[in-house]
Design an enzyme around this catalytic site. Structure first.
Site, PDB file in Angstrom:
ATOM      1  N   SER A 262       0.824  -1.203   0.000  1.00 19.44           N
ATOM      2  CA  SER A 262       0.000   0.000   0.000  1.00 19.44           C
ATOM      3  C   SER A 262       0.870   1.269   0.000  1.00 19.44           C
ATOM      4  O   SER A 262       1.749   1.400  -0.841  1.00 19.44           O
ATOM      5  CB  SER A 262      -0.946  -0.082   1.191  1.00 19.44           C
ATOM      6  OG  SER A 262      -2.119   0.609   0.904  1.00 19.44           O
ATOM      7  N   LYS A 266       4.257   2.034  -2.382  1.00 19.82           N
ATOM      8  CA  LYS A 266       4.709   3.241  -3.102  1.00 19.82           C
ATOM      9  C   LYS A 266       6.144   3.511  -2.655  1.00 19.82           C
ATOM     10  O   LYS A 266       7.028   3.875  -3.441  1.00 19.82           O
ATOM     11  CB  LYS A 266       3.825   4.449  -2.758  1.00 19.82           C
ATOM     12  CG  LYS A 266       2.305   4.220  -2.889  1.00 19.82           C
ATOM     13  CD  LYS A 266       1.489   5.467  -2.539  1.00 19.82           C
ATOM     14  CE  LYS A 266       0.095   5.246  -1.960  1.00 19.82           C
ATOM     15  NZ  LYS A 266      -0.916   4.594  -2.721  1.00 19.82           N
ATOM     16  N   TRP A 353      -9.907   0.417  -5.511  1.00 21.33           N
ATOM     17  CA  TRP A 353      -9.364   1.734  -5.142  1.00 21.33           C
ATOM     18  C   TRP A 353      -7.939   1.886  -5.689  1.00 21.33           C
ATOM     19  O   TRP A 353      -7.516   2.966  -6.086  1.00 21.33           O
ATOM     20  CB  TRP A 353      -9.391   1.828  -3.616  1.00 21.33           C
ATOM     21  CG  TRP A 353      -8.954   3.098  -2.986  1.00 21.33           C
ATOM     22  CD1 TRP A 353      -7.880   3.266  -2.159  1.00 21.33           C
ATOM     23  CD2 TRP A 353      -9.563   4.386  -3.076  1.00 21.33           C
ATOM     24  NE1 TRP A 353      -7.797   4.562  -1.733  1.00 21.33           N
ATOM     25  CE2 TRP A 353      -8.819   5.280  -2.287  1.00 21.33           C
ATOM     26  CE3 TRP A 353     -10.691   4.872  -3.762  1.00 21.33           C
ATOM     27  CZ2 TRP A 353      -9.137   6.630  -2.150  1.00 21.33           C
ATOM     28  CZ3 TRP A 353     -11.009   6.222  -3.620  1.00 21.33           C
ATOM     29  CH2 TRP A 353     -10.243   7.072  -2.840  1.00 21.33           C
ATOM     30  N   HIS A 403      -7.656  -5.721  -0.303  1.00 19.76           N
ATOM     31  CA  HIS A 403      -6.429  -4.973  -0.037  1.00 19.76           C
ATOM     32  C   HIS A 403      -5.758  -5.568   1.213  1.00 19.76           C
ATOM     33  O   HIS A 403      -6.274  -5.409   2.322  1.00 19.76           O
ATOM     34  CB  HIS A 403      -6.853  -3.519   0.228  1.00 19.76           C
ATOM     35  CG  HIS A 403      -5.736  -2.546   0.342  1.00 19.76           C
ATOM     36  ND1 HIS A 403      -4.975  -2.166  -0.723  1.00 19.76           N
ATOM     37  CD2 HIS A 403      -5.251  -1.862   1.415  1.00 19.76           C
ATOM     38  CE1 HIS A 403      -4.080  -1.273  -0.344  1.00 19.76           C
ATOM     39  NE2 HIS A 403      -4.220  -1.079   0.963  1.00 19.76           N
TER      40      HIS A 403
HETATM   41  C1  GCU Z   1      -5.383   4.782   1.636  1.00 16.32           C
HETATM   42  C2  GCU Z   1      -4.795   5.548   0.480  1.00 16.32           C
HETATM   43  C3  GCU Z   1      -3.951   4.651  -0.428  1.00 16.32           C
HETATM   44  C4  GCU Z   1      -2.950   3.875   0.391  1.00 16.32           C
HETATM   45  C5  GCU Z   1      -3.640   3.163   1.520  1.00 16.32           C
HETATM   46  C6  GCU Z   1      -2.697   2.472   2.502  1.00 16.32           C
HETATM   47  O1  GCU Z   1      -6.361   3.895   1.166  1.00 16.32           O
HETATM   48  O2  GCU Z   1      -5.835   6.164  -0.223  1.00 16.32           O
HETATM   49  O3  GCU Z   1      -3.268   5.421  -1.391  1.00 16.32           O
HETATM   50  O4  GCU Z   1      -2.236   2.977  -0.433  1.00 16.32           O
HETATM   51  O5  GCU Z   1      -4.376   4.074   2.297  1.00 16.32           O
HETATM   52  O6  GCU Z   1      -1.539   2.762   2.571  1.00 16.32           O
HETATM   53  O7  GCU Z   1      -3.195   1.637   3.278  1.00 16.32           O
END
Ligand code: GCU
Length: 422
Positions: A262, A266, A353, A403
């Site tokens: 998540s 990144k 998402w 997720h």
């Molecule tokens: C939120 C956010 C995402 C991210 C995620 C996470 O959903 O919008 O961009 O990847 O949190 O890190 O759990």
């Protein structure tokens, strides 16, 4: 399906409807910037033109427009091994804890990053490892009373035993489902983890906590618009952990796989792009600002991410809210920055998402760079069936479910590492 939010948190869009699109038919027409066409308009045709011209161009674009530049100074860094036991996990593993102490020029500002290592007990050198941050402290990845309980700021979460922004004893092992330590160690790999909030607490305080202030010039209060946000700080922290791993005789320095889920996916991508010491890079459900193509604007968009998490990227990035087509880069080029090193992108079917298809397409459009460098990236151009891993140096799967990071994901990462490191 199109979902409309009335967004009120950000001054830039009060009252403006924020449209979240989940309909393939409504994706705007877009042209992706070609990873192999340099800024001078010429086609990059040789590995040396890639390495000497195009790769540095892309790195500096991602740095300036998206993640923000790392500081150009060094900080003082010390490593201290605070525990080392050889009979963890019923004798299967050696467990070490190490503190990295970072301090600024005059020692006035400092930060401590606590690392936890699980290494196969039977192997005494050259151990390939997975390195990944955790979200709730090292003690959360395994129910073991001897792991130091984190004392860092943490987001409150009653399920995970976090109260008044601090972990409690009840927090031990609460995230172990995401960290199959035994499986990893039995396969001959080590696991190295740290709490990402040690490097920079994940809330927007105007960059007063974490590592940012260690580097401020006299009277500087916040990073400039082109300077690092929190994701870049976390990525920088992974490189500092790598600095430690280079000093640990048990670890194979050329076999460190950086992995993240998540927001931390990144982060692992930016760490892998900027630090070529990472042998393999894994993005688990990284989505917007990670593996997903920004121009598709499917699920989470740049406007949404920059409004909800204004501290993650650099100031310049917000310019591209609702203007994805003006970006000089897109996320397939971030994937291409790993080349020729293996990279794995994982999606989850219900995690719309994060735009699974946009994550897959990033891999597909990074492939020409791998080919130029003599590697097969990924030959599939259509989304594979669910739970069907594909690809060669660019691995991809879309797992069923939500997720998350599951054993299925880890099994693919272990197999991928076996294939590329052994
Ligand atoms: C939120 C956010 C995402 C991210 C995620 C996470 O959903 O919008 O961009 O990847 O949190 O890190 O759990």
């Amino acid at each position: 399906m199109t979902v409309v939010f009335l967004w009120t948190h950000s001054t830039t869009c009060i009252g403006q409807p924020l449209v979240i699109n989940y309909d393939e038919a409504k994706i705007p027409a877009y042209n992706l910037p070609d990873p192999l066409i340099a800024e001078n308009g010429l086609l990059v045709q040789t590995p040396s033109a890639w390495n000497q011209i195009r790769r540095p161009e892309l790195l500096s674009l991602f740095s300036r427009e998206m993640f923000g530049a790392f500081p150009d100074r060094q900080v003082k860094m010390e490593f201290e091994v605070t525990s080392d036991v050889t009979d963890a996990l019923d004798g299967l593993a050696r467990r070490k804890e190490v503190t990295i102490r970072l301090s600024g020029k005059d020692d006035k500002k400092s930060a401590e990053v606590k690392i936890l290592l699980y290494l196969p007990a039977k192997i005494n050198s050259n151990i390939p490892v997975f390195l990944g941050y955790n979200f709730y402290g090292n003690h959360s990845i395994q129910d073991d009373p001897d792991i130091t309980l984190s004392t860092s700021w943490m987001r409150n979460n009653s399920e995970y035993g976090v109260k008044e922004n601090r972990a409690t004893e009840a927090s031990r092992g609460t995230r172990s489902e995401r960290w199959p330590v035994k499986m990893i160690v039995e396969r001959g790999y080590g696991l190295v983890t740290a709490y990402y909030g040690d490097v920079d607490p994940d809330f927007h305080d105007g960059w007063q906590n974490g590592v940012h202030p260690l580097f401020y010039r006299e009277s500087q209060q916040a990073p400039e618009p082109h300077q690092w946000g929190s994701i870049a700080a976390w990525a920088w922290g992974l490189s500092r952990i790598m600095d430690y791993l280079e000093t640990d005789a048990l670890v194979a320095q050329n076999k460190v796989t950086v992995m993240g889920h998540s927001r931390l996916g990144k982060t692992s991508l930016w760490a892998g792009a900027t630090d070529t010491r990472f042998a393999i890079v894994i993005s688990n459900n990284s989505g917007c600002g990670g593996a997903a193509l920004s121009r598709r604007a499917f699920g989470e968009t740049l406007r949404r991410i920059n409004s909800s998490f204004p501290h993650w990227f650099c100031g310049n990035f917000a310019y591209y809210n609702d203007r994805e087509s003006l970006l000089p880069i897109d996320q397939h080029q971030l994937i291409a920055l790993m080349a020729p090193r293996p990279v794995y992108i994982a999606s989850a079917q219900e995690d719309r998402w994060a735009d699974p298809k946009g994550e897959f397409l990033s891999g597909v459009h990074a492939d020409p760079v791998y080919r130029l460098l003599g590697k097969n990236g990924i030959s599939e151009t259509e989304m594979p069936e669910v739970n069907q891993p594909v690809g060669d140096s660019i691995g991809y799967h879309m797992r069923s479910g939500k997720h998350n990071v599951t054993d299925f994901d880890w099994q693919q990462y272990l197999q991928f590492a076996d294939r590329h490191l052994k």
